[in-house]
Design a protein around this motif. Structure first.
Motif, PDB file in Angstrom:
ATOM      1  N   GLU A   1     -12.032  -1.714  -7.333  1.00 12.81           N
ATOM      2  CA  GLU A   1     -12.564  -1.720  -8.705  1.00 12.81           C
ATOM      3  C   GLU A   1     -11.948  -0.635  -9.571  1.00 12.81           C
ATOM      4  O   GLU A   1     -12.115  -0.636 -10.789  1.00 12.81           O
ATOM      5  CB  GLU A   1     -14.095  -1.584  -8.687  1.00 12.81           C
ATOM      6  CG  GLU A   1     -14.630  -0.262  -8.160  1.00 12.81           C
ATOM      7  CD  GLU A   1     -14.858  -0.237  -6.645  1.00 12.81           C
ATOM      8  OE1 GLU A   1     -15.746   0.499  -6.201  1.00 12.81           O
ATOM      9  OE2 GLU A   1     -14.130  -0.944  -5.922  1.00 12.81           O
ATOM     10  N   TYR A   2     -11.236   0.309  -8.964  1.00 10.95           N
ATOM     11  CA  TYR A   2     -10.605   1.394  -9.735  1.00 10.95           C
ATOM     12  C   TYR A   2      -9.142   1.095 -10.056  1.00 10.95           C
ATOM     13  O   TYR A   2      -8.396   1.988 -10.435  1.00 10.95           O
ATOM     14  CB  TYR A   2     -10.710   2.717  -8.969  1.00 10.95           C
ATOM     15  CG  TYR A   2     -12.117   3.065  -8.570  1.00 10.95           C
ATOM     16  CD1 TYR A   2     -13.083   3.400  -9.514  1.00 10.95           C
ATOM     17  CD2 TYR A   2     -12.497   3.030  -7.225  1.00 10.95           C
ATOM     18  CE1 TYR A   2     -14.384   3.691  -9.149  1.00 10.95           C
ATOM     19  CE2 TYR A   2     -13.805   3.322  -6.842  1.00 10.95           C
ATOM     20  CZ  TYR A   2     -14.741   3.655  -7.806  1.00 10.95           C
ATOM     21  OH  TYR A   2     -16.031   3.938  -7.430  1.00 10.95           O
ATOM     22  N   LYS A   3      -8.740  -0.160  -9.869  1.00  9.40           N
ATOM     23  CA  LYS A   3      -7.360  -0.599 -10.123  1.00  9.40           C
ATOM     24  C   LYS A   3      -6.351   0.061  -9.169  1.00  9.40           C
ATOM     25  O   LYS A   3      -5.177   0.188  -9.491  1.00  9.40           O
ATOM     26  CB  LYS A   3      -6.943  -0.335 -11.588  1.00  9.40           C
ATOM     27  CG  LYS A   3      -7.748  -1.131 -12.607  1.00  9.40           C
ATOM     28  CD  LYS A   3      -6.961  -2.349 -13.075  1.00  9.40           C
ATOM     29  CE  LYS A   3      -7.736  -3.161 -14.101  1.00  9.40           C
ATOM     30  NZ  LYS A   3      -7.179  -3.179 -15.399  1.00  9.40           N
ATOM     31  N   GLN A   4      -6.855   0.536  -8.016  1.00  4.25           N
ATOM     32  CA  GLN A   4      -5.949   0.955  -6.943  1.00  4.25           C
ATOM     33  C   GLN A   4      -5.644  -0.274  -6.108  1.00  4.25           C
ATOM     34  O   GLN A   4      -6.522  -1.110  -5.902  1.00  4.25           O
ATOM     35  CB  GLN A   4      -6.607   2.018  -6.067  1.00  4.25           C
ATOM     36  CG  GLN A   4      -6.850   3.327  -6.773  1.00  4.25           C
ATOM     37  CD  GLN A   4      -7.505   4.335  -5.845  1.00  4.25           C
ATOM     38  OE1 GLN A   4      -8.591   4.083  -5.329  1.00  4.25           O
ATOM     39  NE2 GLN A   4      -6.870   5.442  -5.640  1.00  4.25           N
ATOM     40  N   TYR A   5      -4.423  -0.370  -5.616  1.00  4.93           N
ATOM     41  CA  TYR A   5      -4.080  -1.570  -4.858  1.00  4.93           C
ATOM     42  C   TYR A   5      -3.028  -1.238  -3.794  1.00  4.93           C
ATOM     43  O   TYR A   5      -2.312  -0.251  -3.884  1.00  4.93           O
ATOM     44  CB  TYR A   5      -3.571  -2.678  -5.797  1.00  4.93           C
ATOM     45  CG  TYR A   5      -2.312  -2.315  -6.551  1.00  4.93           C
ATOM     46  CD1 TYR A   5      -1.055  -2.650  -6.060  1.00  4.93           C
ATOM     47  CD2 TYR A   5      -2.363  -1.600  -7.755  1.00  4.93           C
ATOM     48  CE1 TYR A   5       0.108  -2.304  -6.737  1.00  4.93           C
ATOM     49  CE2 TYR A   5      -1.218  -1.243  -8.441  1.00  4.93           C
ATOM     50  CZ  TYR A   5       0.014  -1.609  -7.928  1.00  4.93           C
ATOM     51  OH  TYR A   5       1.161  -1.253  -8.594  1.00  4.93           O
ATOM     52  N   LEU A   6      -3.000  -2.099  -2.779  1.00  2.00           N
ATOM     53  CA  LEU A   6      -2.052  -1.973  -1.666  1.00  2.00           C
ATOM     54  C   LEU A   6      -1.150  -3.193  -1.659  1.00  2.00           C
ATOM     55  O   LEU A   6      -1.645  -4.327  -1.774  1.00  2.00           O
ATOM     56  CB  LEU A   6      -2.822  -1.887  -0.336  1.00  2.00           C
ATOM     57  CG  LEU A   6      -1.995  -1.893   0.949  1.00  2.00           C
ATOM     58  CD1 LEU A   6      -1.197  -0.605   1.096  1.00  2.00           C
ATOM     59  CD2 LEU A   6      -2.898  -2.107   2.157  1.00  2.00           C
ATOM     60  N   VAL A   7       0.143  -2.964  -1.534  1.00  2.00           N
ATOM     61  CA  VAL A   7       1.081  -4.106  -1.503  1.00  2.00           C
ATOM     62  C   VAL A   7       1.962  -4.061  -0.257  1.00  2.00           C
ATOM     63  O   VAL A   7       2.204  -3.009   0.333  1.00  2.00           O
ATOM     64  CB  VAL A   7       1.996  -4.154  -2.747  1.00  2.00           C
ATOM     65  CG1 VAL A   7       1.197  -4.395  -4.009  1.00  2.00           C
ATOM     66  CG2 VAL A   7       2.866  -2.936  -2.879  1.00  2.00           C
ATOM     67  N   ARG A   8       2.423  -5.284   0.081  1.00  2.00           N
ATOM     68  CA  ARG A   8       3.460  -5.430   1.093  1.00  2.00           C
ATOM     69  C   ARG A   8       4.693  -6.023   0.420  1.00  2.00           C
ATOM     70  O   ARG A   8       4.595  -7.050  -0.260  1.00  2.00           O
ATOM     71  CB  ARG A   8       2.990  -6.383   2.206  1.00  2.00           C
ATOM     72  CG  ARG A   8       4.055  -6.556   3.283  1.00  2.00           C
ATOM     73  CD  ARG A   8       3.872  -7.749   4.236  1.00  2.00           C
ATOM     74  NE  ARG A   8       2.568  -8.332   4.327  1.00  2.00           N
ATOM     75  CZ  ARG A   8       1.675  -8.060   5.287  1.00  2.00           C
ATOM     76  NH1 ARG A   8       1.924  -7.151   6.201  1.00  2.00           N
ATOM     77  NH2 ARG A   8       0.522  -8.694   5.304  1.00  2.00           N
ATOM     78  N   LEU A   9       5.828  -5.368   0.576  1.00  2.00           N
ATOM     79  CA  LEU A   9       7.099  -5.909   0.083  1.00  2.00           C
ATOM     80  C   LEU A   9       7.929  -6.370   1.273  1.00  2.00           C
ATOM     81  O   LEU A   9       8.020  -5.663   2.274  1.00  2.00           O
ATOM     82  CB  LEU A   9       7.892  -4.858  -0.697  1.00  2.00           C
ATOM     83  CG  LEU A   9       7.246  -4.149  -1.883  1.00  2.00           C
ATOM     84  CD1 LEU A   9       8.277  -3.305  -2.610  1.00  2.00           C
ATOM     85  CD2 LEU A   9       6.599  -5.130  -2.837  1.00  2.00           C
TER      86      LEU A   9
END
Length: 229
Positions: free
Chosen positions: A218-226
């Protein structure tokens, strides 16, 4: 640049924490950086970090490994993990804490080996500093990935800092200038990058990667996989 963060981590580990670590920024008052955040146990880590550790596979390079918390957890789980850290003092702490493989190097100059997972947590992608440098980084990491390899990192959209009025100075709003302050010493100002998902999607696509968002809070933190296309 003075190794102030490394000194703070080193002092904390060797029970000599006489001073607070401060971060000066150019958008508001200075903030204290609690040094024990670098020494968190698994139970104290946020969901984004838990998930990232669970998504690691194969041989792992933990980039900007700090005091080695993530590397130690992966090691305990049986991973072949190498901790890469530019700070010699932080690297010494990691060795003292039992991290088996520690390399003191600048990631932009490191190209000795290839890995299945490149891991960058606690907004680790921030070390690229600017969108331009992020593009350079994404070309460089192609030399560090095995076939089928992945990059895992988290970031966040910091538009909220500007209360709806993004700066109109031609510079991307997520390129922030910071300065560490510790024991009456200060580093030079240095750039740190927070990149929103939409901007990141465009950059990684142009660089030849697929991007999967694994978690967003909800804090616009995010985890990505490239992964490479």
């Amino acid at each position: 640049m003075k190794d102030i963060l490394g000194q703070a981590i080193h002092d904390h580990y060797y029970k000599n924490p006489k001073h607070k670590l401060w971060i000066n920024n150019q958008y508001g008052p200075k903030e204290e950086m609690p040094i024990d955040i670098y020494f968190r146990e698994e139970d104290d880590m946020p969901d984004i970090e838990w998930l990232a550790l669970n998504e690691c596979r194969g041989e792992v390079l933990d980039i900007g490994a700090g005091a080695g918390g993530h590397a130690l957890l992966l090691q305990e789980r049986g991973f072949d993990v190498t901790a890469l850290e530019i700070s010699a003092l932080a690297a010494d702490v990691m060795k003292a804490r039992g991290v088996n493989k520690v390399i003191t190097a600048d990631i932009f100059e490191y190209q000795q080996k290839k890995y299945d997972t490149l891991l960058m947590l606690m907004n680790g992608i921030g070390l690229t500093g600017t969108l331009l440098n992020l593009k350079v980084f994404l070309q460089h990491t192609k030399q560090l990935l095995n076939q089928g390899g992945q990059i895992l990192f988290d970031s966040s959209d910091i538009a909220y800092l500007y209360e709806g009025k993004l700066p109109d100075n031609g510079q991307y709003y997520g390129e922030i200038q910071y300065q560490y302050q510790y024991n009456r010493q200060k580093t030079d100002w240095f750039p740190w990058l927070y990149v929103d998902e939409k901007t990141l999607t465009t950059i990684v696509d142009a660089a030849g990667y697929n991007m999967e968002v694994l978690l967003e809070d909800e804090y616009k933190q995010y985890l990505v996989r490239l992964t490479l296309k």
